[in-house]
Design an enzyme around this catalytic site. Structure first.
Site, mmCIF file in Angstrom:
data_model
loop_
_atom_site.group_PDB
_atom_site.id
_atom_site.type_symbol
_atom_site.label_atom_id
_atom_site.label_comp_id
_atom_site.label_asym_id
_atom_site.label_seq_id
_atom_site.Cartn_x
_atom_site.Cartn_y
_atom_site.Cartn_z
ATOM 1 C CG ASP A 1 0.545 -4.173 2.023
ATOM 2 O OD1 ASP A 1 0.684 -5.141 2.799
ATOM 3 O OD2 ASP A 1 1.376 -3.248 1.932
ATOM 4 C CG ASP B 1 -0.327 -0.078 2.529
ATOM 5 O OD1 ASP B 1 0.914 -0.165 2.589
ATOM 6 O OD2 ASP B 1 -1.053 -0.079 3.544
ATOM 7 C CB SER B 2 4.575 1.688 0.034
ATOM 8 O OG SER B 2 4.834 0.465 -0.638
ATOM 9 C CD GLU C 1 7.218 -0.410 8.418
ATOM 10 O OE1 GLU C 1 7.510 0.694 7.913
ATOM 11 O OE2 GLU C 1 6.184 -1.045 8.105
ATOM 12 C CD GLU D 1 -0.022 -1.504 8.098
ATOM 13 O OE1 GLU D 1 0.635 -1.091 7.130
ATOM 14 O OE2 GLU D 1 -0.516 -0.742 8.964
ATOM 15 C CE LYS E 1 2.901 -6.294 4.030
ATOM 16 N NZ LYS E 1 2.441 -5.151 4.892
#
Length: 273
Positions: free
Chosen positions: A92, A53-54, A191, A124, A122
């Protein structure tokens, strides 16, 4: 006579990563968001491509990862998958597509898998997203966890500083890591946490642990492609190693092209029909 296939060209799977971690073989992971770059990455012996998602930052110019939508992530992921033959492609789940609603989380994950043909997703978070993870896993979709600094929670923490520097927070991160493994995650991203904590987590978990700003004791590493190539230049955390200064080279090439056009040097006689 049959010719044996090079093992390096075999499709990387979740099982491949498990075996690599067991053997102590480091796992390389990097981001990609489009077909052309993903094709170059996949030809470079990378084990995992993360459609992160970066993309919100490096592709769309947002200050955080929060604005990117599920539809946009699916677009980027489908573009990447079309280029990839070897690497495991992980996508993501964007902010708002899974938090607090496990049914929505499953629907989002199913859309990603059906519309992109990716290999895994993925998301978070720690124990607060276990219900969503369990529901996604019930559909047979592999899940990679992500704890420590979680950029989608930037408004909660207010900073991108190193996480888990206090004893209490370090213990919570360790508990989250164990909970994610128990829930069934096939791997975990850590991270921006202290290297000693990352080492402890990697030693106590059996699933592969991938670090970004988490030291050298994890089972592998991940970086954002545009950061390590020097395309983005206003982001320089301690953990980032720039392997190229591609931003400078690209600007130089474009300036030269513009100068050649304006001077009449391009195209020359050999570059026309």
């Amino acid at each position: 006579m049959s010719v044996a296939k090079d093992s390096n060209n075999k499709k990387v799977t979740v099982h491949t990563l498990e075996n690599m971690a067991l053997k102590g073989e480091k796992i390389s992971m990097i981001t990609a968001y489009d077909y052309s770059m993903a094709k170059l990455v996949d030809a470079s012996n990378i084990d995992v491509i993360l459609v992160g998602d970066s993309a919100a930052n490096v592709m769309a110019g947002y200050d955080t990862t929060l604005p990117i939508t599920l539809d946009e992530m699916i677009y980027h992921a489908a573009s990447v998958v079309r280029a990839v033959n070897r690497a495991l492609v992980v996508v993501d789940m964007p902010f708002g597509s899974y938090q607090g609603n496990s049914k929505m989380a499953l629907q989002s994950a199913i859309r990603i898998m059906k519309e992109t043909s990716a290999n895994a997703i993925k998301l978070e978070g720690g124990q607060e997203v276990i219900e969503s993870i369990s529901r996604i896993l019930s559909a047979g979709i592999p899940v990679m966890g992500h704890i420590g600094l979680t950029p989608q929670s930037i408004n909660k923490f207010g900073t991108y500083a190193v996480r888990a520097t206090s004893h209490d927070e370090a213990e919570r991160v360790l508990e989250d890591a164990k909970a994610l493994e128990k829930a069934g995650c096939f791997a975990l991203v850590l991270e921006k946490i202290p290297a000693e904590l990352a080492k402890r987590i990697a030693e106590e978990l059996t699933i592969p642990v991938i670090g970004i700003g988490a030291g050298c004791h994890t089972d592998g590493q991940v970086l954002v492609l545009h950061d390590m190539l020097g395309i983005t230049q206003d982001f320089s955390p301690r953990y980032l190693r720039r392997y190229l200064s591609l931003g400078d080279e690209i600007r130089g090439a474009i300036r030269q092209y513009s100068a050649d056009v304006k001077s009449g040097n391009f195209p020359n006689e050999k570059e026309q029909y």
